[in-house]
Design an enzyme around this catalytic site. Sequence first.
Site, short mmCIF file in Angstrom:
data_model
loop_
_atom_site.label_atom_id
_atom_site.label_comp_id
_atom_site.label_asym_id
_atom_site.label_seq_id
_atom_site.Cartn_x
_atom_site.Cartn_y
_atom_site.Cartn_z
N SER A 24 -8.59 -1.21 -6.62
CA SER A 24 -9.53 0.21 -7.12
C SER A 24 -8.64 0.70 -8.27
CB SER A 24 -9.32 1.38 -6.19
OG SER A 24 -10.01 0.64 -4.61
N ASP B 296 2.06 -4.27 3.97
CA ASP B 296 2.35 -5.41 5.31
C ASP B 296 2.39 -4.67 6.44
OD1 ASP B 296 2.80 -7.56 6.80
OD2 ASP B 296 3.76 -8.60 5.25
N ASP C 101 1.58 -8.28 11.41
CA ASP C 101 2.54 -9.56 11.74
C ASP C 101 1.93 -10.51 12.65
OD1 ASP C 101 4.44 -8.81 9.67
OD2 ASP C 101 5.75 -8.16 11.15
#
Length: 781
Positions: A235, A307, A310
């Site tokens: 974007s 992030d 996991d």
Amino acid sequence: MAILVAVPPLAAAGAWLWLRSGQPTIDGTATLPGLEAPVEIARDANAVPHIFARGKADAYFALGYVHAQDRLWQMDLNRRIGSGRLSEVIGASGLRYDKLMRTLGFYRDAEAGIRALAPEVQAALTAYTAGVNASIENRSGPLPIEFQILRYQPEPWRPADSLVWGKLMALQLSGNHRDELLRARLMRRFPADRIRDLYPDYPATAPVTLAGLPDLDLGRLAAALPPPLGPSAASNEWVVSGEMTGTGKPILANDPHLQLGAPILWYLARIEAPGLSITGATVPGVPFHLLGRNDRISWGFTTTGGDTQDLFIERLDPSDPSRYLTPDGPEPFIERVETIKVKDAPDETLTVRATRHGPVLSDIEPDALGAAPQGHVVALAFTGLSDRDTTPEALYRLNRAPDWEGFKAALRLYQSPQQNIAYADIQGNIGLYTPGLVPIRRKGDGSVPVPGWTDEFGWTGAIPFDELPHAFNPPAQRIVNANNRVVPPDYPRFITNRWDDWYRASRIEQVLSETKRHDVDAAQALLMDSVTPVFAELRPEMRGIVATTPEAETALDLLRDWDGTMDRDQPEPLIFEWWLRDLHRAVYADELGDLFGDVLSSSPRVLLHMLRGAPRWCDDTITPDRTESCDDILTASFNRTVQELRQRHGDDPTDWRWGMEHRAPLAHQVLSRVPVLGDLFDIGIETDGGNQTVNRGGSAIRDAQAPFSHVHGAGYRAVYDMSDPANSRFMIATGQSGDPLSSHYGDLVERWRNGDHFTIAGSLDEVTATGLGRLTLLPAP
């Protein structure tokens, strides 16, 4: 599909007229239970509803009503995907999606999550739900054609149906667990230095959105491994202060890039009610505006790429495989049984297991199973898996925020997916905040699967809201983000190593630096900018190319004189992009073998790194009797490109056009797969731009048949003018209606392609006078 295909012409005409009779009523009156007072809905010339209500509950009721009028099939499809009930209507081909959704438990969390929301937010969901159901019950004529083809009826809407879409979006914009699996596979074959070549660092000279962040007194988390591939979404957003606009007030531009299709994800709507004046982009099925402006502030989103997932490899108890090992000893899996109904087939029974880290993915995903040694399973930890997700309440409060403090207060409730949210207000302030739950890890950076039987890599919490990246009225008087790096290298918390490419951000910064006055028209033009900075970076590599045919010499001459503009009517973009794609294969496909298709992306950063910093990759391992240089590979690749394009588009390169390959198909999820109907309802169009231009024309270059089909890009564009909020401009990619038989199904496509925008403003009488109709909803006695 026998309705319009395998029937005589007269019967087909009758079926067509019957289906057309299901078009929504947009003029007149409708008396409905659940309303407290009359509501006026005026649709303007672009079919955008302007809702004028006397209370907030009635406003949300009306929004639910128009969503279901125009996009009922889209709403039903999204809730079926999120709840893991796709197989009920499409058969066994939906099982893979259903098993994933049931394993993640999205709908269970959505149902439970309603209790985490404030009473006024729950009331808004209830009112919206009532409006959707009133629309379903009040419709005259047949249901939309998709229901006819698949032969089923929509069930009543529920509040959890509205919340599950946010879970889907969190998964789509946070899917880095697949990158972890890929990196684990690569580590089995290649040494660490070779893997680092596949994931080059973010350059020190590339744009950083908040480069001037103040130092925080926190311990830094080391990045031990190279970053995985960037996110699949993209974007643009930028906001400039009044000193740059000429009006003394800011301008904010935003165009979220997601998968393109018909109907497009976004639905434009305006609401005017006491305490709520808002205009912008909604998602059918969701009662709150995702993007837009109220009467005091505006905001835009880009994906951070944080992030937030996991993978933990859990070790089974050798003496009891129904248990797994933890630091405190063996524990039983949390289990539940899910029954998935399958159209034209027996029900499927799925046993879902979860550990202390999250659901077990290796029970349903072959790639995850392959990452687990014998006697182990793989579980997913993800900040988007929560039954107390207050993100919907954050949006509710964001829609009403009057200023920067209200904006921040709303975002404190925001959990997933992490986003960069730009801000502007009528007082002249600009800012950006990057909210969302980002885990703090004891060790590691989440780039590969880690042991789960110890707490060595466990999560200890989330980055506190006040420590997340943010800026308010920066000295530069502008803020730019295009999914590029948000924080400088010395930022003391770990967000990600997977920052997306910087090319779009560089181009936006360049144009803003060269523009004396960035007004609304300039912002609209920049949203449509189609210059690729990648060509300027690769131009030096062209010096060593030797053309081996007259056609190749002509193509090379074209590129030497090219300015990098990705114009659909010109040959240069086609030659360049085809060559760039072929170069990826020529440089490192031989080393990667069957893993090449998983590593290949449209990003040029890996290629540039190898050509300039790791030339050993240029040697073709398939020819052990000779050593190829990078110039050899560049020459062979370019000449092969010209030969392939000659076979596809003729012998004369000057007759080739980018639009021959670069076309937005805007495909419908169902109808595009039905013979005859796919062509009948085709609204695809040739487009400008490419993978690295501000006007993003994203393509899936792994697709051998249509590597440059424009399948990803700006389904919504907006420019918010804080000197006159009513002067803000909007556009979506297809049309307001999701019904292929409606004249508003694809009526905006050409205007979207050409960069047109329109305003969404005016009094009730003004909109009525120039619009398509005015519907009054009356409360039933």
